[in-house]
Design an enzyme around this catalytic site. Structure first.
Site, PDB file in Angstrom:
ATOM      1  CE  LYS A  40      11.510  23.192   9.822  1.00  0.00           C
ATOM      2  NZ  LYS A  40      12.059  21.868  10.066  1.00  0.00           N
ATOM      3  CD  GLU A  81      19.575  19.098   3.433  1.00  0.00           C
ATOM      4  OE1 GLU A  81      20.203  19.979   2.811  1.00  0.00           O
ATOM      5  OE2 GLU A  81      18.367  19.210   3.698  1.00  0.00           O
ATOM      6  CE  LYS A 121      22.010  27.048   4.875  1.00  0.00           C
ATOM      7  NZ  LYS A 121      20.896  26.784   5.771  1.00  0.00           N
ATOM      8  CD  GLU A 164      20.708  30.198  -0.952  1.00  0.00           C
ATOM      9  OE1 GLU A 164      20.176  30.462   0.158  1.00  0.00           O
ATOM     10  OE2 GLU A 164      21.661  29.413  -1.094  1.00  0.00           O
ATOM     11  CG  HIS A 166      20.755   7.301 -26.369  1.00  0.00           C
ATOM     12  ND1 HIS A 166      21.113   6.587 -27.497  1.00  0.00           N
ATOM     13  CD2 HIS A 166      19.522   6.855 -26.022  1.00  0.00           C
ATOM     14  CE1 HIS A 166      20.137   5.774 -27.834  1.00  0.00           C
ATOM     15  NE2 HIS A 166      19.145   5.917 -26.951  1.00  0.00           N
ATOM     16  N   GLY A 211      12.551  20.108   6.299  1.00  0.00           N
ATOM     17  CA  GLY A 211      12.425  20.761   4.986  1.00  0.00           C
ATOM     18  C   GLY A 211      12.275  19.767   3.848  1.00  0.00           C
ATOM     19  NE  ARG A 212      17.007  15.602   5.007  1.00  0.00           N
ATOM     20  CZ  ARG A 212      17.480  16.365   5.993  1.00  0.00           C
ATOM     21  NH1 ARG A 212      17.447  17.684   5.869  1.00  0.00           N
ATOM     22  NH2 ARG A 212      17.988  15.832   7.083  1.00  0.00           N
TER      23      ARG A 212
HETATM   24  O1  F6P Z   1      20.491  24.599   3.703  1.00  0.00           O
HETATM   25  C1  F6P Z   1      19.765  23.442   3.752  1.00  0.00           C
HETATM   26  C2  F6P Z   1      18.322  23.706   4.049  1.00  0.00           C
HETATM   27  O2  F6P Z   1      18.161  24.039   5.394  1.00  0.00           O
HETATM   28  C3  F6P Z   1      17.465  22.520   3.682  1.00  0.00           C
HETATM   29  O3  F6P Z   1      17.459  21.545   4.642  1.00  0.00           O
HETATM   30  C4  F6P Z   1      16.159  23.175   3.438  1.00  0.00           C
HETATM   31  O4  F6P Z   1      15.294  22.339   2.739  1.00  0.00           O
HETATM   32  C5  F6P Z   1      16.588  24.394   2.668  1.00  0.00           C
HETATM   33  O5  F6P Z   1      17.799  24.780   3.276  1.00  0.00           O
HETATM   34  C6  F6P Z   1      15.622  25.531   2.669  1.00  0.00           C
HETATM   35  O6  F6P Z   1      15.328  25.990   3.958  1.00  0.00           O
HETATM   36  P1  F6P Z   1      14.091  26.930   4.233  1.00  0.00           P
HETATM   37  O7  F6P Z   1      12.866  26.204   3.854  1.00  0.00           O
HETATM   38  O8  F6P Z   1      14.152  27.232   5.696  1.00  0.00           O
HETATM   39  O9  F6P Z   1      14.258  28.185   3.401  1.00  0.00           O
END
Ligand code: F6P
Length: 533
Positions: free
Chosen positions: A197, A341, A501, A203, A372, A255-256
């Site tokens: 987003k 979240e 972060k 990452e 199990h 995002g979620r």
């Molecule tokens: O760190 C949490 C977060 O902001 C989530 O809410 C989001 O889904 C995820 O990181 C990834 O964010 P982006 O889509 O901006 O890379």
């Protein structure tokens, strides 16, 4: 709302000692405590909520003004007020509707982006869009959190509909994830989707760079095999991705909550535009139900009220999600982000401390595997874990119908066992039949007692189709919304992920030896020193 909370607590005190099983004695409780929407049923009769409890819970929802806030969300008011944003993931599936944001109907641009995605997906799936080595065989979606969990969960869920290229999902900054994924893939026939987003997430940007380097070794123009999904067109351009393959969305999609739009691109490539639209239609059907059904028959409202009863009123701090559907094996992980979240907050909308506990810890695994592994604790541990079972009437494997019967029997048996339990007398009779007597009979029998009276709900549907998956995800989204409104929190920000972060960024130069550990606590300094040695 204090009066409503107090009334619920008092009611709980009064009924806490009774057996849920006894509630079934008078009338058709199963029918009275089952709600249905478009073929999906929610059976919440195996809880200690009676008619009076339901009345008090509905009164709580009314006092929290759930209906007003629901209207505010669907009509684009800025209910995410710590970020000044509307919350409009529902607009992504409201394709024939009108949703006004800042004086403009946003639906036409949603449809336009969807149609661009569809055209691209058709080109890839038909082999009109190719890699340097020909037809695209593999898609690698690089994203994390909401840019990964939704499409990854759904691609697995809709495996019977998967007739496009293979889809892989890379999220972790651990180089092992991307290395293991790319190993064995052909860079000349691989399409990489960078899904973020913000297009700043460390990452994702690190993995995207690694993928580009991997491709650069073999492919003359790697950027030509990249697509991007983001709200940040400037950053996707800076990364070198052709705007023709950039699919944007607006900041009013969290995002979620974003898998319904461009973040779902990899899913669309897997199952095709028609099935993706069926998924949207399932979400839309649940939206309509949520907006129209009275609270007493409203699946998301009831699921939320059961959640509030178990967590905030009864004090059960976790909730197990137990899909008896192997293809929903990533649903618990998906719901962990969606629910925790969203509703893991300690401050109310007005900035005051929350006076009640926030949302529960959500966890789970598919049945029958969980049986199990951890069900022992659910049946005989000292803590109560409210369970949510999910089950389809039919599987996709017609030739394995006998296995499906076994699956359903296990699912129903677990909620029955949790409800009924096994008394000491029953356990004694079993041990006596095995020939035990005296003190040893008593001792052995006690180990075989199941307290029972443990609550669960069952979400049942015909078959895990794209439409049904859409219903399930929208059901949980709206449940989170209702719980958040009742708790008085903002379910749509996530400030709690920021500190870690920032500290990780600050630690990087320390671990690389470019900075000292001044200002760090003793433990962190010692661990950094261990790493550097
Ligand atoms: O760190 C949490 C977060 O902001 C989530 O809410 C989001 O889904 C995820 O990181 C990834 O964010 P982006 O889509 O901006 O890379």
């Amino acid at each position: 709302m204090k009066a409503e909370w107090d009334a619920l607590s008092a009611h709980h005190q009064a009924v806490a000692g009774r057996r849920i099983l006894d509630l079934f004695a008078g009338g058709d409780r199963a029918a009275a405590f089952t709600a249905e929407a478009d073929g999906m049923r929610l059976d919440w009769s195996k809880t200690n909520i009676d008619a009076e409890g339901r009345r008090l819970l509905v009164a709580l929802a009314e006092a929290a003004r759930v209906a007003d806030k629901r209207r505010a969300m669907f009509t684009g008011e800025r209910i995410n007020d710590t970020e000044g944003r509307a919350v409009l993931h529902t607009a992504l599936r409201n394709l024939d509707g009108t949703v006004i944001v800042d004086g403009k109907n946003v639906v036409p641009s949603v449809v336009e982006t969807l149609e661009r995605m569809e055209a691209f997906a058709r080109d890839v799936r038909a082999g009109r869009f190719t890699g340097q080595g020909g037809r695209i065989t593999d898609v690698v979606n690089i994203g994390i959190g909401g840019s990964d969990l939704g499409p990854a969960m759904a691609t697995l869920a809709l495996a019977p509909y998967h007739d496009g290229p293979r889809c892989h999902y890379v999220s972790n900054v651990d180089g092992a994830h991307i290395a293991d994924t790319l190993r064995g893939l052909n860079p000349e026939t691989t399409l990489v989707i960078v899904a973020s987003k913000t297009f700043t997430t460390i990452e994702t940007m690190t993995n995207a760079q690694t993928a580009r380097d991997w491709m650069a070794g073999k492919v003359a123009n790697p950027a030509a095999q990249f697509a991007a999904v983001s709200t940040a067109a400037d950053r996707t351009a800076a990364f070198g991705i052709d705007p023709a393959r950039v699919f944007g969305f607006e900041d009013w999609v969290g995002g979620r909550y974003s898998m319904w739009g461009p973040i779902g691109l990899a899913l669309m490539l897997a199952v095709g535009p028609e099935d993706f639209r069926a998924f949207l239609a399932g979400g839309r059907a649940m939206d309509d139900h949520f907006r129209q059904a009275p609270f007493e028959a409203n699946l998301p409202v009831l699921l939320a009220l059961v959640g509030v009863w178990h967590n905030q009123i009864c004090g059960h701090t976790t909730r197990a999600v137990l899909p008896y559907d192997q293809r929903l094996s990533r649903l618990p992980a998906y719901l962990q982000q969606l629910e925790m979240e969203s509703n893991g907050k300690r401050v109310a909308m007005d900035g005051s401390d929350l006076e009640i506990h926030s949302g529960p810890v959500v966890w789970g695994e598919p049945g029958t595997n969980g049986q199990h592994a951890f069900y022992q604790l659910i049946h005989q541990g000292t803590r109560v874990v409210p369970c949510e079972f999910l089950i389809a009437k039919a599987g996709h494997e017609a030739h394995l119908a006998h296995q499906h019967v076994l699956l359903v029997s296990n699912c129903l048996a677990q909620s029955e066992a949790l409800l009924r339990g096994r008394s000491l007398e029953e356990a004694r009779a079993i041990m006596a039949a095995k020939g035990l007597t005296g003190a040893e009979l008593d001792r052995q029998a006690r180990h075989r007692v199941f307290p029972g009276n443990r609550p669960s709900v069952t979400i049942a549907y015909e078959k895990l189709t794209p439409f049904v998956l859409g219903q399930i995800i929208a059901l949980y989204e709206h449940r989170v919304f209702v719980e958040g409104v009742i708790l008085g929190i903002n379910s749509y920000d996530q400030w709690g992920v920021e500190l870690g972060k920032e500290l990780a960024l600050a630690l990087q130069p320390v671990l690389e030896g470019r900075q000292g550990t001044e200002g760090k606590d003793g433990s962190t300094a010692a661990l950094a020193a261990w790493f550097r040695k």
